[in-house]
Design a protein around this motif. Structure first.
Motif, PDB file in Angstrom:
ATOM      1  N   ALA A 116      44.540 -14.186 -14.402  1.00  0.00           N
ATOM      2  CA  ALA A 116      43.827 -14.795 -15.528  1.00  0.00           C
ATOM      3  C   ALA A 116      42.347 -14.900 -15.182  1.00  0.00           C
ATOM      4  O   ALA A 116      41.990 -15.144 -14.026  1.00  0.00           O
ATOM      5  CB  ALA A 116      44.383 -16.174 -15.848  1.00  0.00           C
ATOM      6  N   ARG A 117      41.487 -14.718 -16.179  1.00  0.00           N
ATOM      7  CA  ARG A 117      40.049 -14.820 -15.988  1.00  0.00           C
ATOM      8  C   ARG A 117      39.611 -16.273 -15.919  1.00  0.00           C
ATOM      9  O   ARG A 117      40.161 -17.135 -16.584  1.00  0.00           O
ATOM     10  CB  ARG A 117      39.314 -14.160 -17.164  1.00  0.00           C
ATOM     11  N   ASN A 118      38.582 -16.522 -15.121  1.00  0.00           N
ATOM     12  CA  ASN A 118      37.980 -17.853 -15.052  1.00  0.00           C
ATOM     13  C   ASN A 118      36.820 -17.944 -16.027  1.00  0.00           C
ATOM     14  O   ASN A 118      35.787 -17.313 -15.825  1.00  0.00           O
ATOM     15  CB  ASN A 118      37.451 -18.133 -13.638  1.00  0.00           C
ATOM     16  N   ASN A 119      36.990 -18.691 -17.091  1.00  0.00           N
ATOM     17  CA  ASN A 119      35.893 -18.993 -18.015  1.00  0.00           C
ATOM     18  C   ASN A 119      35.059 -17.777 -18.392  1.00  0.00           C
ATOM     19  O   ASN A 119      33.892 -17.665 -17.997  1.00  0.00           O
ATOM     20  CB  ASN A 119      34.971 -20.053 -17.400  1.00  0.00           C
ATOM     21  N   PRO A 120      35.610 -16.837 -19.151  1.00  0.00           N
ATOM     22  CA  PRO A 120      34.798 -15.702 -19.602  1.00  0.00           C
ATOM     23  C   PRO A 120      33.624 -16.181 -20.450  1.00  0.00           C
ATOM     24  O   PRO A 120      33.698 -17.210 -21.118  1.00  0.00           O
ATOM     25  CB  PRO A 120      35.771 -14.869 -20.438  1.00  0.00           C
ATOM     26  N   ARG A 121      32.531 -15.448 -20.434  1.00  0.00           N
ATOM     27  CA  ARG A 121      31.329 -15.827 -21.164  1.00  0.00           C
ATOM     28  C   ARG A 121      31.569 -15.792 -22.671  1.00  0.00           C
ATOM     29  O   ARG A 121      32.390 -15.029 -23.171  1.00  0.00           O
ATOM     30  CB  ARG A 121      30.190 -14.874 -20.822  1.00  0.00           C
ATOM     31  N   VAL A 122      30.801 -16.601 -23.377  1.00  0.00           N
ATOM     32  CA  VAL A 122      30.917 -16.639 -24.841  1.00  0.00           C
ATOM     33  C   VAL A 122      30.664 -15.267 -25.437  1.00  0.00           C
ATOM     34  O   VAL A 122      31.410 -14.790 -26.300  1.00  0.00           O
ATOM     35  CB  VAL A 122      29.935 -17.669 -25.427  1.00  0.00           C
ATOM     36  N   ARG A 123      29.605 -14.607 -24.985  1.00  0.00           N
ATOM     37  CA  ARG A 123      29.281 -13.305 -25.579  1.00  0.00           C
ATOM     38  C   ARG A 123      30.343 -12.255 -25.256  1.00  0.00           C
ATOM     39  O   ARG A 123      30.546 -11.322 -26.029  1.00  0.00           O
ATOM     40  CB  ARG A 123      27.902 -12.835 -25.131  1.00  0.00           C
ATOM     41  N   GLU A 124      31.026 -12.423 -24.133  1.00  0.00           N
ATOM     42  CA  GLU A 124      32.124 -11.505 -23.819  1.00  0.00           C
ATOM     43  C   GLU A 124      33.266 -11.671 -24.812  1.00  0.00           C
ATOM     44  O   GLU A 124      33.854 -10.694 -25.284  1.00  0.00           O
ATOM     45  CB  GLU A 124      32.608 -11.763 -22.394  1.00  0.00           C
ATOM     46  N   ILE A 125      33.564 -12.924 -25.161  1.00  0.00           N
ATOM     47  CA  ILE A 125      34.633 -13.171 -26.135  1.00  0.00           C
ATOM     48  C   ILE A 125      34.186 -12.737 -27.528  1.00  0.00           C
ATOM     49  O   ILE A 125      34.978 -12.202 -28.318  1.00  0.00           O
ATOM     50  CB  ILE A 125      35.035 -14.655 -26.124  1.00  0.00           C
ATOM     51  N   LEU A 126      32.899 -12.955 -27.840  1.00  0.00           N
ATOM     52  CA  LEU A 126      32.375 -12.451 -29.113  1.00  0.00           C
ATOM     53  C   LEU A 126      32.497 -10.935 -29.181  1.00  0.00           C
ATOM     54  O   LEU A 126      32.761 -10.366 -30.254  1.00  0.00           O
ATOM     55  CB  LEU A 126      30.914 -12.858 -29.270  1.00  0.00           C
ATOM     56  N   GLY A 127      32.311 -10.284 -28.037  1.00  0.00           N
ATOM     57  CA  GLY A 127      32.502  -8.835 -27.995  1.00  0.00           C
ATOM     58  C   GLY A 127      33.927  -8.442 -28.309  1.00  0.00           C
ATOM     59  O   GLY A 127      34.179  -7.469 -29.034  1.00  0.00           O
ATOM     60  N   ARG A 128      34.884  -9.201 -27.791  1.00  0.00           N
ATOM     61  CA  ARG A 128      36.292  -8.913 -28.123  1.00  0.00           C
ATOM     62  C   ARG A 128      36.543  -9.101 -29.618  1.00  0.00           C
ATOM     63  O   ARG A 128      37.258  -8.318 -30.249  1.00  0.00           O
ATOM     64  CB  ARG A 128      37.209  -9.840 -27.341  1.00  0.00           C
ATOM     65  N   LEU A 129      35.962 -10.167 -30.171  1.00  0.00           N
ATOM     66  CA  LEU A 129      36.124 -10.419 -31.601  1.00  0.00           C
ATOM     67  C   LEU A 129      35.594  -9.256 -32.428  1.00  0.00           C
ATOM     68  O   LEU A 129      36.193  -8.860 -33.429  1.00  0.00           O
ATOM     69  CB  LEU A 129      35.386 -11.712 -31.975  1.00  0.00           C
ATOM     70  N   ARG A 130      34.475  -8.692 -32.000  1.00  0.00           N
ATOM     71  CA  ARG A 130      33.850  -7.653 -32.805  1.00  0.00           C
ATOM     72  C   ARG A 130      34.407  -6.259 -32.533  1.00  0.00           C
ATOM     73  O   ARG A 130      34.389  -5.412 -33.437  1.00  0.00           O
ATOM     74  CB  ARG A 130      32.340  -7.658 -32.553  1.00  0.00           C
ATOM     75  N   TYR A 131      34.889  -6.003 -31.314  1.00  0.00           N
ATOM     76  CA  TYR A 131      35.181  -4.618 -30.959  1.00  0.00           C
ATOM     77  C   TYR A 131      36.601  -4.353 -30.465  1.00  0.00           C
ATOM     78  O   TYR A 131      36.966  -3.193 -30.270  1.00  0.00           O
ATOM     79  CB  TYR A 131      34.182  -4.135 -29.892  1.00  0.00           C
ATOM     80  N   ALA A 132      37.416  -5.393 -30.241  1.00  0.00           N
ATOM     81  CA  ALA A 132      38.791  -5.142 -29.804  1.00  0.00           C
ATOM     82  C   ALA A 132      39.549  -4.398 -30.899  1.00  0.00           C
ATOM     83  O   ALA A 132      39.403  -4.699 -32.090  1.00  0.00           O
ATOM     84  CB  ALA A 132      39.488  -6.455 -29.474  1.00  0.00           C
ATOM     85  N   ARG A 133      40.366  -3.451 -30.511  1.00  0.00           N
ATOM     86  CA  ARG A 133      41.049  -2.616 -31.508  1.00  0.00           C
ATOM     87  C   ARG A 133      42.176  -3.354 -32.211  1.00  0.00           C
ATOM     88  O   ARG A 133      42.402  -3.171 -33.410  1.00  0.00           O
ATOM     89  CB  ARG A 133      41.598  -1.360 -30.829  1.00  0.00           C
ATOM     90  N   GLN A 134      42.908  -4.182 -31.486  1.00  0.00           N
ATOM     91  CA  GLN A 134      44.067  -4.840 -32.067  1.00  0.00           C
ATOM     92  C   GLN A 134      43.668  -6.152 -32.753  1.00  0.00           C
ATOM     93  O   GLN A 134      42.977  -6.985 -32.157  1.00  0.00           O
ATOM     94  CB  GLN A 134      45.106  -5.128 -30.979  1.00  0.00           C
TER      95      GLN A 134
END
Length: 494
Positions: free
Chosen positions: A329-347
């Motif tokens: 498990a990741r330790n506290n991923p950055r906000v912008r990293e999670i925003l990146g998942r929101l914008r670009y994750a395929r699923q």
């Protein structure tokens, strides 16, 4: 993250200014008190203050411009190099403007912001036409984290500069834009920093700051545009190459990020390069490759005493990733990293998870960015997640409910009707009435009808399968409009 970057920038930038002139003999405050001298007769106060201001405007007396600023700073740097901090400690403020500025700059150089702020604040009170004092005070306030006070001082400096017909100072736009990013006037700050990108003297710093700000709000395209505005001319600028690789990673473009480092990262320090590559592997989920990258860099520089600080950072990062690998498990991923998942994750399920994670634990700014981008998503489930998870954290929940009730998808409108029940009845009642009047989808109509029954406390009859009948929908919509009018009259009467 942004605040700490801005604070670091405030310390690193040189404090240069032009357009500050004043008389050596007539430094007066509004009460007619000369700097370092005795009070003068009150009747002469206004005349002398006017004469001092006239001296500032026509430059006939001491001009505290870029040249003076540079000379003072060089002088202080020489003292520091030859005599250490003690050489600056003994500097005292004299009666003249140059002496006062020298003292303030010495406190800045010593890192004693509170003393510098006090000296400069006194100076702006006693010589309110000194643009340099206002500018330096703005810089110090920014370094102290008081963005509002910094903006006030910097704007006053800009106003005086224009009044005195002085040339535009090369750092004013950048300094003011940087401070504005921490206030409610962020749009103005972005505008000033974009102007800096065109032909300013702080293009690299402006590009990095804009990229950090835009990516923190999920606007990765604008962040890349800011970096490319400089990288197109200086393709190997180390800080900007690292920043661009990080944004590529946030966009899930990890291979492109690695290729960028191979192509344009030759001026990046080796430890930083290794740390960045490890972070890319880590963000992609390849923790084993990340640890291997860090181990190789540590072993390579283990005998280099000048690398001790960098090695400590690499070792700390390796320990953290080892722990993540053990826990999976990741330790506290950055906000912008999670925003990146929101914008670009395929699923869609990944994007929904990002929405919930940010709305549960993110800052107010992160929640706003999350809702903004999630409502633009093509998938209904992501937009529903934005409404459901965003409502408890949204600054304007009624506006979010209204947006959901106007969504193009019946499923989202139904979910928004259910979510509206968590809001005050008086606020959502008119929204639900307006929505049911225009609703044509049977399932969404029934959801709206149920929500209205709960909000109003009235149970208007909806016949079985009546939501599929246009005339019944129209009759009920009119009935609910009447109920709302009646409730509004009762509320007004009470």
């Amino acid at each position: 993250m942004l605040r700490s970057f801005v604070a670091r920038g405030a310390i690193a930038l040189p404090f240069l200014w032009t357009a500050c002139v004043s008389s050596r003999q007539a430094h007066l405050d509004a009460h007619g008190v000369a700097l370092g001298g005795a009070p003068v007769h009150a009747a002469a106060s206004a005349r002398q203050a006017t004469e001092a201001t006239a001296g500032l405007a026509n430059g006939s007396t001491l001009v505290a411009d870029h040249a003076l600023e540079s000379r003072l700073r060089r002088e202080l740097q020489d003292k520091l190099a030859n005599g250490g901090a003690a050489a600056l400690e003994v500097i005292e403020p004299g009666a003249e403007l140059e002496s006062r500025l020298r003292f303030a700059l010495s406190r800045i150089q010593l890192g004693r912001a509170a003393e510098a702020a006090t000296a400069l604040s006194d100076l702006t009170n006693e010589v309110p036409g000194c643009a340099l004092a206002w500018y330096l005070l703005g810089q110090v306030r920014a370094g102290q984290g008081n963005a509002s006070a910094a903006v006030t001082s910097l704007r006053r400096a800009r106003e005086l500069q224009r009044q005195h017909g002085q040339a535009t100072h090369p750092l004013l736009g950048f300094s003011l834009g940087r401070a504005l990013l921490q206030t409610d006037e962020m749009d103005e700050g972005v505008r000033l920093l974009r102007e800096e990108l065109v032909a300013g003297g702080q293009r690299v710093a402006a590009a990095e700051l804009l990229a950090e700000f835009e990516s923190a709000t999920g606007d990765f395209e604008s962040a890349l545009a800011a970096l490319d505005a400089v990288l197109d001319q200086v393709p190997d600028e180390p800080d900007l190459v690292i920043a661009k690789a990080g944004i590529f990673a946030d966009q899930l473009r990890h291979d492109e990020a690695m290729a960028l480092l191979d192509r344009q990262g030759h001026r990046v320090a080796s430890a930083t390069l290794a740390q960045t590559r490890a972070a890319l592997h880590r963000q992609r989920g390849d923790l084993t490759a990340a640890v291997a990258m860090l181990t190789e860099a540590i072993d390579k520089h283990a005998a280099d005493a000048t690398m001790n600080a960098a090695l400590s950072e690499l070792q700390a990062m390796r320990t953290e990733i080892d722990n993540e690998r053990a826990r999976r498990a990741r330790n506290n991923p950055r906000v912008r990293e999670i925003l990146g998942r929101l914008r670009y994750a395929r699923q869609p399920v990944e994007r929904v998870a990002a929405v919930r994670m940010l709305c549960q634990g993110g800052t107010n700014e992160a929640v706003q960015a999350t809702v903004r981008w999630a409502l633009l998503d093509a998938e209904d489930v992501v937009r529903i997640a934005a409404i459901q998870a965003g409502l408890p954290r949204c600054d304007n929940a009624i506006e979010l409910v209204s947006c959901g009730l106007q969504d193009r998808a019946p499923l989202v409108r139904s979910a928004s009707a259910a979510a509206a029940l968590r809001q005050p009845a008086r606020g959502v009642f008119p929204l639900l009435v307006t929505a049911i009047e225009r609703e044509t989808d049977p399932a969404a109509f029934r959801s709206l009808h149920r929500a209205l029954c709960t909000v109003s406390g009235r149970d208007l009859d909806l016949p079985f399968d009546g939501e599929r009948n246009e005339s019944i929908r129209q009759r009920l919509a009119e009935a609910w409009r009447g109920e709302f009018s009646r409730a509004a009259k009762e509320s007004s009467g009470s």
